[in-house]
Design an enzyme around this catalytic site. Structure first.
Site, mmCIF file in Angstrom:
data_model
loop_
_atom_site.group_PDB
_atom_site.id
_atom_site.type_symbol
_atom_site.label_atom_id
_atom_site.label_comp_id
_atom_site.label_asym_id
_atom_site.label_seq_id
_atom_site.Cartn_x
_atom_site.Cartn_y
_atom_site.Cartn_z
ATOM 1 N N LYS A 61 29.345 -26.326 -17.361
ATOM 2 C CA LYS A 61 30.267 -24.949 -17.246
ATOM 3 C C LYS A 61 31.108 -24.847 -18.214
ATOM 4 O O LYS A 61 31.794 -26.074 -18.445
ATOM 5 C CB LYS A 61 30.728 -24.760 -15.964
ATOM 6 N N SER A 87 32.402 -18.514 -9.353
ATOM 7 C CA SER A 87 32.425 -18.289 -10.848
ATOM 8 C C SER A 87 31.457 -19.064 -11.583
ATOM 9 O O SER A 87 31.149 -18.615 -12.724
ATOM 10 C CB SER A 87 33.883 -18.696 -11.353
ATOM 11 N N SER A 142 33.103 -21.635 -5.837
ATOM 12 C CA SER A 142 32.506 -21.267 -7.066
ATOM 13 C C SER A 142 31.438 -21.915 -7.452
ATOM 14 O O SER A 142 30.639 -21.754 -8.421
ATOM 15 C CB SER A 142 33.820 -21.378 -8.239
#
Lengths: 98, 486
Positions: free
Chosen positions: B79, B154, B178
């Site tokens: 990420k 997210s 997330s």
């Protein structure tokens, strides 16, 4: 009546160093007011004598010896800076605030 | 041979060890898959095909020299909120669009040392603030099961990449769900470790008392493998726990699975606006747990309804403080003006997107003079009450089972203009971050053609327990083997 006034929104924006547009101020006044109205449900809770949790799990102080250790070389630490001079971060004058 | 890009990490490990495939071949297959589908999915912010192939060659050399690690030569995705030395780390934000970290996050450094291959950096809501990737400053990722829907967030880029066969596994971060929520929405496994289990050093800070790094994978076993690679104490993070790291893969398979486990079913997690199809799938999963020998225990977590306000006051307060560092001096965007003072305002105004500004505003308000007691302090006290709910639950049960998200993945644009509705999608995940305990989401069915996630919650350092339950469930079901039509 929204919970927040335009003046309060402007005051918060100043604390947060955000130069919001008029449209953003109006939008945030409405949206933050709605969120704070929702958060008011916390007032239903009796928290008398309840200690606040500052962290997820109990923490303790962590100490170490104050010794010189390897660290980033200055050129690496400065590599992302918008402006530098003589191994330092260069900024605009800071004493001209009215 | 089955298509390499759909392999699990565990299967790829076995093939590499037997010499049936090289890391270069594996990496090549993943890069080809990314080139074939990522124009549609848009999971990656940056792709690193040349670097990945060089790492794969190095891994193959290490292996022929007799070396082996759980991730040697395994292609993975990271990420874009985790610092990667020499590789741009944007956090999905204009303010860090050109930021190239001079060091690796500890989790990344441990994977690099173990010989993992990094395919690229995945999309995220700006500074991991969001539940759909729609708040990424660059683009929205598509859900591989229906490209018109969001992948969750997210860590939506990481979840979509795993679900679309664009990596064998990925890392995300979980501040309020997330990792788990996008894993549920994309039909993959997502694990949020106990607070402090994984070092946060080099993770760009969002909510410092809540943030954790964890894996997203196509099987529970793969999540156990990846967690073992990044967990453990780190002197560079004073909140990282100094507890031994068990062999999760072995502990997951030890004992007798779910037999005799006491599984709490919290009534509050089946009440709040849950979609009928989600409830049906999760209740069917509970029946499977019972069939596998678990004892279902009805429990109550009475402060559940307060989780969203507690979370959004605390998380935004911490975020507003953490994001004060973006001042255009040491790194990131600078909008130049004649005075430094004005530069702060103009830089932050130009560099942050609407959701980040909204959260900075909310958090600044909650911390400001006159409102601190009513909001931030009150939320902290309520957080203590929530913690007591869970402590009481652990006296009765070994783990808790519930839905991960009240709905399946929603259409792009559906919630973007109503922040409160977007926040409410986190209603079943934020509790674990507030109490610092661990959780995992695993696929347990479909509703409306979209994947549904089953969440197991465990106590602090209870990763082995939730992995054992999740592994036993996957041994008895095949939801995790379904692939989207891409």
């Amino acid at each position: 009546m929204p919970k927040l006034s335009l003046e309060e929104v402007e005051h918060i924006a100043q604390l947060a160093r955000l130069n919001l547009s008029r449209a953003e101020k109006d939008m945030f006044r409405d949206q933050l007011s709605a969120i704070l109205d929702y958060a008011d449900m916390l007032n239903q809770l009796d928290t008398t004598g309840v200690p606040p949790a500052a962290s997820a799990l109990p923490l303790r102080n962590v100490m170490r010896r104050d010794q010189v250790r390897p660290s980033l070389p200055p050129q690496d630490a400065l590599a992302n800076a918008p402006d530098t001079e003589a191994d330092q971060f260069r900024v605009r004058a800071i004493l001209e605030q009215s | 041979m089955a298509e390499l890009h759909w392999s699990t990490i565990q299967a790829a490990q076995a093939m590499l060890r037997r010499g049936e495939v090289s890391s270069v071949e594996l990496t090549q297959a993943l890069v080809e898959r990314i080139l074939a589908v990522d124009n549609d999915v848009r999971a990656y912010i940056s792709l690193l095909p040349e670097e990945a192939l060089a790492q794969a060659e190095a891994a193959d050399r290490r292996r022929s020299a007799g070396d082996d690690t759980p991730v040697l030569g395994i292609p993975l995705a990271i990420k874009d909120v985790l610092c990667t030395q020499g590789v741009s780390t944007t956090c999905g934000s204009r303010i860090l669009e050109n930021f190239v970290p001079p060091y690796d996050a500890t989790a990344v450094a441990r994977l690099r040392a173990a010989g993992a291959v990094f395919l690229g950096k995945t999309n995220t809501d700006e500074f991991a603030m969001g539940s759909s990737t729609e708040y990424s400053a660059f683009f929205t990722t598509g859900n591989p099961w229906d490209l018109e829907r969001v992948p969750g967030g997210s860590s939506g880029g990481s979840a979509a990449a795993v679900a679309a066969g664009e990596t064998l596994g990925a890392f995300g971060t979980d501040t309020g769900g997330s990792i788990r929520q996008p894993a549920a929405m994309c039909g993959v496994v997502g694990l949020k470790p106990t607070y402090g289990r994984v070092s946060r050093y080099g993770l760009v800070a969002h909510g410092s008392s809540l943030d954790q790094i964890g894996p997203l994978t196509r099987s529970v076993e793969d999540a156990a493998i990846l967690l073992g690679c990044i967990a453990g104490h780190d002197p560079l993070d004073s909140t990282s726990l100094d507890a031994p790291v068990p062999d999760y893969q072995r502990e997951m398979k030890s004992g007798s699975g779910l037999k005799g486990m006491r599984v709490g079913v919290p009534q509050e997690y089946f009440a709040q606006g849950i979609e009928a199809g989600v409830e049906t799938a999760v209740r069917a999963a509970l029946d499977v747990l019972a069939d596998l020998g678990a004892e279902l225990v009805h429990i109550s977590l009475p402060h559940t309804q307060y989780c969203i306000p507690i979370y959004y006051l605390i998380a935004t307060a911490e975020a507003s403080s953490n994001l004060a560092r973006y001042d255009g001096v040491r790194y990131g965007l600078r909008v130049d003006t004649p005075t430094m003072w004005q530069s702060y305002y103009d830089t932050r105004q130009a560099g942050f997107g609407p959701e980040v500004k909204r959260r900075i505003m909310l958090g600044t308000y909650a911390l400001s003079a006159g409102y601190y007691d009513a909001y931030y302090l009150k939320a902290g006290q309520a957080r203590t009450l929530l913690r007591r709910d869970f402590e009481r639950a652990w006296e009765e049960v070994d783990l808790i089972a519930c839905p991960t998200s009240p709905s399946v993945a929603f259409k792009m644009g559906q919630k973007i203009d109503d922040p409160l509705q977007m926040y409410l999608t986190d209603v079943f995940t934020v509790s674990l971050n507030l109490v610092g305990m661990c959780g995992i989401s695993i696929p347990c069915g479909f509703s409306d053609g979209m994947p549904v996630g089953l969440q197991f919650m465990g106590p602090a350092l209870g990763e082995s327990t939730i992995l054992r339950a999740a592994y036993a469930y996957q041994q008895a079901t095949d939801w995790h083997t379904r692939r989207p039509p891409l």
